[in-house]
Design a protein around this motif. Structure first.
Motif, PDB file in Angstrom:
ATOM      1  N   UNK A 131       0.807  -1.223   0.000  1.00 11.42           N
ATOM      2  CA  UNK A 131       0.000   0.000   0.000  1.00 11.42           C
ATOM      3  C   UNK A 131       0.839   1.273   0.000  1.00 11.42           C
ATOM      4  N   UNK A 132       2.073   1.214   0.469  1.00  7.18           N
ATOM      5  CA  UNK A 132       2.934   2.391   0.457  1.00  7.18           C
ATOM      6  C   UNK A 132       4.096   2.235  -0.532  1.00  7.18           C
ATOM      7  N   UNK A 133       3.930   1.354  -1.487  1.00  2.00           N
ATOM      8  CA  UNK A 133       4.980   1.104  -2.476  1.00  2.00           C
ATOM      9  C   UNK A 133       5.074   2.300  -3.422  1.00  2.00           C
ATOM     10  N   UNK A 134       6.164   3.068  -3.388  1.00  2.00           N
ATOM     11  CA  UNK A 134       6.268   4.259  -4.241  1.00  2.00           C
ATOM     12  C   UNK A 134       6.400   3.922  -5.720  1.00  2.00           C
ATOM     13  N   UNK A 135       6.635   2.643  -6.032  1.00  2.00           N
ATOM     14  CA  UNK A 135       6.741   2.269  -7.443  1.00  2.00           C
ATOM     15  C   UNK A 135       5.384   2.178  -8.121  1.00  2.00           C
ATOM     16  N   UNK A 136       4.328   2.095  -7.315  1.00  2.68           N
ATOM     17  CA  UNK A 136       2.982   2.041  -7.878  1.00  2.68           C
ATOM     18  C   UNK A 136       2.631   3.395  -8.499  1.00  2.68           C
ATOM     19  N   UNK A 137       1.900   3.365  -9.579  1.00  2.71           N
ATOM     20  CA  UNK A 137       1.386   4.575 -10.235  1.00  2.71           C
ATOM     21  C   UNK A 137       2.507   5.525 -10.675  1.00  2.71           C
ATOM     22  N   UNK A 138       3.718   5.005 -10.849  1.00  2.24           N
ATOM     23  CA  UNK A 138       4.849   5.795 -11.340  1.00  2.24           C
ATOM     24  C   UNK A 138       5.186   6.972 -10.414  1.00  2.24           C
ATOM     25  N   UNK A 139       5.013   6.784  -9.108  1.00  2.00           N
ATOM     26  CA  UNK A 139       5.317   7.837  -8.135  1.00  2.00           C
ATOM     27  C   UNK A 139       6.814   7.902  -7.833  1.00  2.00           C
ATOM     28  N   UNK A 140       7.509   6.773  -7.918  1.00  4.00           N
ATOM     29  CA  UNK A 140       8.901   6.713  -7.473  1.00  4.00           C
ATOM     30  C   UNK A 140       9.837   7.645  -8.246  1.00  4.00           C
ATOM     31  N   UNK A 141       9.758   7.752  -9.585  1.00  4.46           N
ATOM     32  CA  UNK A 141      10.681   8.662 -10.280  1.00  4.46           C
ATOM     33  C   UNK A 141      10.588  10.100  -9.787  1.00  4.46           C
ATOM     34  N   UNK A 142       9.374  10.567  -9.530  1.00  2.00           N
ATOM     35  CA  UNK A 142       9.195  11.929  -9.027  1.00  2.00           C
ATOM     36  C   UNK A 142       9.817  12.080  -7.645  1.00  2.00           C
ATOM     37  N   UNK A 143       9.543  11.120  -6.755  1.00  2.00           N
ATOM     38  CA  UNK A 143      10.100  11.177  -5.406  1.00  2.00           C
ATOM     39  C   UNK A 143      11.623  11.075  -5.430  1.00  2.00           C
ATOM     40  N   UNK A 144      12.134  10.242  -6.310  1.00  2.00           N
ATOM     41  CA  UNK A 144      13.579  10.073  -6.391  1.00  2.00           C
ATOM     42  C   UNK A 144      14.257  11.362  -6.847  1.00  2.00           C
ATOM     43  N   UNK A 145      13.643  12.088  -7.797  1.00  2.00           N
ATOM     44  CA  UNK A 145      14.210  13.364  -8.234  1.00  2.00           C
ATOM     45  C   UNK A 145      14.250  14.366  -7.084  1.00  2.00           C
ATOM     46  N   UNK A 146      13.157  14.416  -6.337  1.00  2.00           N
ATOM     47  CA  UNK A 146      13.110  15.358  -5.217  1.00  2.00           C
ATOM     48  C   UNK A 146      14.073  14.937  -4.112  1.00  2.00           C
ATOM     49  N   UNK A 147      14.139  13.657  -3.839  1.00  2.00           N
ATOM     50  CA  UNK A 147      15.075  13.096  -2.854  1.00  2.00           C
ATOM     51  C   UNK A 147      16.514  13.461  -3.226  1.00  2.00           C
ATOM     52  N   UNK A 148      16.883  13.265  -4.492  1.00  2.00           N
ATOM     53  CA  UNK A 148      18.239  13.572  -4.945  1.00  2.00           C
ATOM     54  C   UNK A 148      18.521  15.067  -4.913  1.00  2.00           C
ATOM     55  N   UNK A 149      17.503  15.883  -5.227  1.00  2.00           N
ATOM     56  CA  UNK A 149      17.691  17.338  -5.212  1.00  2.00           C
ATOM     57  C   UNK A 149      17.953  17.833  -3.793  1.00  2.00           C
ATOM     58  N   UNK A 150      17.250  17.284  -2.814  1.00  2.00           N
ATOM     59  CA  UNK A 150      17.463  17.677  -1.422  1.00  2.00           C
ATOM     60  C   UNK A 150      18.871  17.288  -0.976  1.00  2.00           C
ATOM     61  N   UNK A 151      19.295  16.097  -1.339  1.00  2.00           N
ATOM     62  CA  UNK A 151      20.636  15.651  -0.967  1.00  2.00           C
ATOM     63  C   UNK A 151      21.718  16.444  -1.692  1.00  2.00           C
ATOM     64  N   UNK A 152      21.455  16.817  -2.955  1.00  2.00           N
ATOM     65  CA  UNK A 152      22.427  17.621  -3.702  1.00  2.00           C
ATOM     66  C   UNK A 152      22.617  18.994  -3.069  1.00  2.00           C
TER      67      UNK A 152
END
Length: 279
Positions: A78-99
């Motif tokens: 139910x919290x799988x970010x890969x569902x509905x293609x949510x993960x690429x968006x989250x990964x970009x934001x995750x990487x931007x915060x770390x950058x």
């Protein structure tokens, strides 16, 4: 009697199928072991371990809602970010915060025994996790399940729209820890999302929220934190705890009302419009 047997067999068949979809042929073994280990013997005091491929060891209490929570998260995703293609968006934001040399922040509100944090930590290993649960025994289990996650911090608090003392309405199987402003034997201090985030709005990546009806106030009052536009994973309670309008506060905000909404089991995933525009 025959109807009860048929119903039990039907449920068992469904559960085996769910486990096999999640874990392949090993799922057949896991489903049988989990049934014997957590449904047929022991009590809530007899905490037992189970090893999950890819995630390691977690702890569940027999004959409680813990196994159902495990199925919801690890089996049905139910919290799988890969569902509905949510993960690429989250990964970009995750990487931007770390950058930007900051640490992404994930809030697990209504953390129960911490399994959503354990699950999401595999996808966002460098994130800080703040877990919030009002029930002392659930919070203790959450600490046990996240003991190997150095960036996970558990608060035995009730998430609310104001700082105050609340009272926990317990359920026998620990499935819910609804809070109220009345009386009960168990008191707990409340905390607001603004207090939880503490100026780290720019780091806020995901907020998972399953707070047994309290979302109606948390999302509509003292909700400045929503300006950070995190992805929200929410289990609403219209018709269950709240009569209606559990998410009225959230939907009053243009960024969420005009964004994307996906349904994943009993969880609604909200991606604000500003994040949709980034995709």
């Amino acid at each position: 009697m025959r109807n009860d047997i048929a119903r039990s067999l039907s449920i068992a068949t469904i559960r085996i199928g769910e486990y096999m979809r999640a874990f392949g042929f090993r799922g057949l073994f896991f489903s049988l072991v989990h049934f014997l280990k957590f449904k047929t013997t022991g009590t809530a005091a007899n905490v037992r371990a189970t090893s999950i491929p890819g995630w390691g060891v977690i702890f569940l209490r027999p004959r409680t809602s813990d196994l159902a929570t495990f199925r919801e998260i690890f089996v049905n995703g139910e919290y799988d970010p890969r569902r509905h293609n949510v993960f690429p968006l989250l990964q970009r934001r995750y990487n931007a915060i770390r950058s930007a040399k900051r640490t992404p922040l994930i809030v697990d509100a209504g953390a129960n025994i911490g399994l959503a944090t354990v699950y999401l930590s595999r996808f966002f290993p460098e994130a800080d996790f703040i877990l919030i649960d009002a029930h002392p025994r659930n919070a203790e289990m959450a600490r046990r399940n996240t003991a190997l996650l150095p960036k996970a911090h558990v608060l035995t608090r009730a998430l609310w729209y104001a700082s105050c003392t609340l009272f926990v309405k317990e359920s026998e199987d620990y499935s819910t820890a609804a809070v109220c402003e009345g009386n009960s034997p168990t008191a707990v201090e409340a905390v607001t999302m603004n207090e939880v985030v503490k100026g780290r709005e720019k780091d806020l990546l995901v907020v998972k929220m399953d707070i047994e009806g309290a979302e109606i106030g948390v999302l509509s009052r003292n909700n400045e934190w929503l300006a950070a536009a995190p992805v929200l994973m929410i289990e609403p309670h219209d018709g269950i705890i709240n009569k209606r309008a559990s998410l009225a506060g959230l939907l009053s905000i243009d960024d969420y009302r005009n964004g994307k909404l996906m349904i994943n089991g009993s969880t609604l995933i909200f991606i604000p419009l500003s994040s949709c525009d980034e995709a």
